[in-house]
Scaffold this motif. Structure first.
Motif, PDB file in Angstrom:
ATOM      1  N   ALA A 143       0.535  -1.326   0.480  1.00 37.12           N
ATOM      2  CA  ALA A 143       0.105  -0.067   0.246  1.00 37.12           C
ATOM      3  C   ALA A 143       0.924   1.044  -0.134  1.00 37.12           C
ATOM      4  N   GLY A 144       2.146   1.050   0.405  1.00 35.29           N
ATOM      5  CA  GLY A 144       2.891   2.458   0.476  1.00 35.29           C
ATOM      6  C   GLY A 144       2.829   3.122   2.137  1.00 35.29           C
ATOM      7  N   VAL A 145       3.972   3.743   1.838  1.00 37.37           N
ATOM      8  CA  VAL A 145       3.393   4.956   3.725  1.00 37.37           C
ATOM      9  C   VAL A 145       3.348   5.743   3.086  1.00 37.37           C
ATOM     10  N   PRO A 146       2.604   6.701   4.282  1.00 45.46           N
ATOM     11  CA  PRO A 146       2.395   8.423   3.592  1.00 45.46           C
ATOM     12  C   PRO A 146       3.301   9.029   4.197  1.00 45.46           C
ATOM     13  N   THR A 147       3.228   9.896   3.063  1.00 44.86           N
ATOM     14  CA  THR A 147       4.614  10.934   2.971  1.00 44.86           C
ATOM     15  C   THR A 147       4.436  12.517   3.338  1.00 44.86           C
ATOM     16  N   VAL A 148       4.884  13.678   4.970  1.00 47.93           N
ATOM     17  CA  VAL A 148       4.570  14.361   4.836  1.00 47.93           C
ATOM     18  C   VAL A 148       5.277  15.964   3.904  1.00 47.93           C
ATOM     19  N   VAL A 149       4.076  16.521   3.438  1.00 52.16           N
ATOM     20  CA  VAL A 149       5.096  17.320   2.760  1.00 52.16           C
ATOM     21  C   VAL A 149       4.846  18.509   2.853  1.00 52.16           C
ATOM     22  N   ILE A 150       4.695  19.285   4.465  1.00 45.42           N
ATOM     23  CA  ILE A 150       3.963  20.364   5.052  1.00 45.42           C
ATOM     24  C   ILE A 150       4.220  20.136   6.410  1.00 45.42           C
ATOM     25  N   ASP A 151       5.745  20.793   6.873  1.00 44.73           N
ATOM     26  CA  ASP A 151       6.487  20.079   8.223  1.00 44.73           C
ATOM     27  C   ASP A 151       6.422  21.139   8.833  1.00 44.73           C
ATOM     28  N   LYS A 152       5.365  21.479  10.253  1.00 39.34           N
ATOM     29  CA  LYS A 152       5.176  23.244  11.057  1.00 39.34           C
ATOM     30  C   LYS A 152       5.948  24.535  10.146  1.00 39.34           C
ATOM     31  N   GLY A 153       4.325  24.342   9.053  1.00 38.87           N
ATOM     32  CA  GLY A 153       4.284  24.658   8.242  1.00 38.87           C
ATOM     33  C   GLY A 153       5.451  25.594   7.373  1.00 38.87           C
ATOM     34  N   LYS A 154       6.012  24.554   6.771  1.00 40.76           N
ATOM     35  CA  LYS A 154       7.317  24.326   5.595  1.00 40.76           C
ATOM     36  C   LYS A 154       7.652  22.976   5.251  1.00 40.76           C
ATOM     37  N   ILE A 155       7.695  23.525   3.304  1.00 37.27           N
ATOM     38  CA  ILE A 155       6.961  22.349   2.604  1.00 37.27           C
ATOM     39  C   ILE A 155       8.654  21.851   2.125  1.00 37.27           C
ATOM     40  N   LEU A 156       8.555  20.935   2.540  1.00 38.58           N
ATOM     41  CA  LEU A 156       9.595  19.629   2.251  1.00 38.58           C
ATOM     42  C   LEU A 156      10.076  19.386   1.027  1.00 38.58           C
ATOM     43  N   GLU A 157      11.015  20.091   0.556  1.00 45.55           N
ATOM     44  CA  GLU A 157      10.843  19.772  -0.703  1.00 45.55           C
ATOM     45  C   GLU A 157      11.426  18.632  -1.669  1.00 45.55           C
ATOM     46  N   GLY A 158      12.523  17.880  -0.696  1.00 44.82           N
ATOM     47  CA  GLY A 158      13.269  16.773  -0.542  1.00 44.82           C
ATOM     48  C   GLY A 158      12.004  15.475  -0.923  1.00 44.82           C
ATOM     49  N   ASN A 159      10.887  15.582  -0.014  1.00 49.38           N
ATOM     50  CA  ASN A 159       9.574  14.378  -0.191  1.00 49.38           C
ATOM     51  C   ASN A 159       8.799  14.728  -1.032  1.00 49.38           C
ATOM     52  N   MET A 160       8.282  16.189  -1.165  1.00 49.99           N
ATOM     53  CA  MET A 160       7.983  15.944  -2.597  1.00 49.99           C
ATOM     54  C   MET A 160       8.407  15.829  -3.847  1.00 49.99           C
ATOM     55  N   ARG A 161       9.206  15.784  -3.894  1.00 50.05           N
ATOM     56  CA  ARG A 161      10.622  15.310  -4.525  1.00 50.05           C
ATOM     57  C   ARG A 161      10.640  13.759  -4.925  1.00 50.05           C
ATOM     58  N   LYS A 162      10.810  12.950  -4.537  1.00 50.36           N
ATOM     59  CA  LYS A 162      10.563  11.945  -4.000  1.00 50.36           C
ATOM     60  C   LYS A 162       9.696  11.100  -4.452  1.00 50.36           C
ATOM     61  N   ILE A 163       8.388  11.967  -4.169  1.00 53.53           N
ATOM     62  CA  ILE A 163       7.058  11.093  -4.252  1.00 53.53           C
ATOM     63  C   ILE A 163       6.848  11.993  -5.875  1.00 53.53           C
TER      64      ILE A 163
END
Length: 236
Positions: free
Chosen positions: A91-111
């Motif tokens: 099924a895959g795993v959930p991915t955090v894309v915003i943490d404490k108001g900051k966009i996580l560019e690395g996670n977004m590129r990964k998915i």
């Protein structure tokens, strides 16, 4: 003529097979489309299409293929329920894309998740300013879950110290397309005579009513076949 009858029979058989498979695999397959569900849906759709129209392949071969694939998919679902590692792979795993108001560019590129997709998903949740978001998680089914910052949360009755009213749990449909839903009336203690009298009190008869529902507040809402709108909106 024989060819047409054969195609009709195979199409009906394909439709029935897909319905039975969906019943067997459960609502998960149609509600939350994970990697496993996506692969299952595409493959079964392809096999079912061949069953309906490809006369070069015997129907029983395709039915066998559907049965085998259904069995494999069912085993994968059971395995995912019992073993976390299998569930993560299937099924895959959930991915955090915003943490404490900051966009996580690395996670977004990964998915492979773009800013346009992120902004669209936020707008669908009535969030037009990124600064309102504390956390955002892209779930395994592709939907975005968002936690707003405390200062942007909606006020609830509990926050206002307002006692909740004794509302009904669900709206109850009483009339649909001009027909009284007698089962709904009986299960919710609504008298048919009372409903007819209410309609008469509005100056209408049963044949005038397109839809009637008891809302969560207990109010009866009626919608007529003839709404008497002067300028109804027509979307072409």
């Amino acid at each position: 003529m024989h060819e047409y009858v054969d195609i009709i029979g195979r199409t009906v058989l394909s439709f029935i097979a897909l319905l039975l498979i969906a019943r067997l695999l459960g609502k998960q397959t149609i509600s939350n489309m994970t990697f496993h569900d996506f692969a299952t849906g595409i493959t079964m759709g392809s096999i079912a299409a061949n069953l309906a129209f490809n006369e070069k392949i015997q129907a029983w071969y395709l039915i066998l293929a559907l049965a085998v694939f259904t069995f494999i998919s069912y085993l994968m679902s059971i395995s995912a329920l019992k073993f976390p590692l299998t569930r993560k792979w299937v099924a895959g795993v959930p991915t955090v894309v915003i943490d404490k108001g900051k966009i996580l560019e690395g996670n977004m590129r990964k998915i492979k998740y773009t800013l346009d997709s992120l902004n669209q998903s936020l707008r669908e949740k009535d969030i037009f300013n990124q600064e309102e978001v504390e956390y955002a998680i892209l779930e395994t089914n592709g939907k975005l879950s968002v936690k707003k910052k405390d200062e942007y949360l909606n006020v609830t009755k509990k926050d206002m110290h307002i006692k909740a009213s004794n509302a009904f749990s669900f709206p109850v449909e009483l009339i649909m397309d001009g027909k009284i839903m007698k089962k709904n009336l009986d299960e919710n203690g609504v008298s048919e005579e009372w409903l007819i009298e209410l309609i008469r009190h509005k100056g209408k008869v049963l044949s005038d009513i397109f839809y009637a529902v008891r809302s969560t507040s207990g109010k009866i809402v009626l919608d007529y076949y003839q709404d008497q709108l002067q300028h109804p909106i027509d979307i072409e």
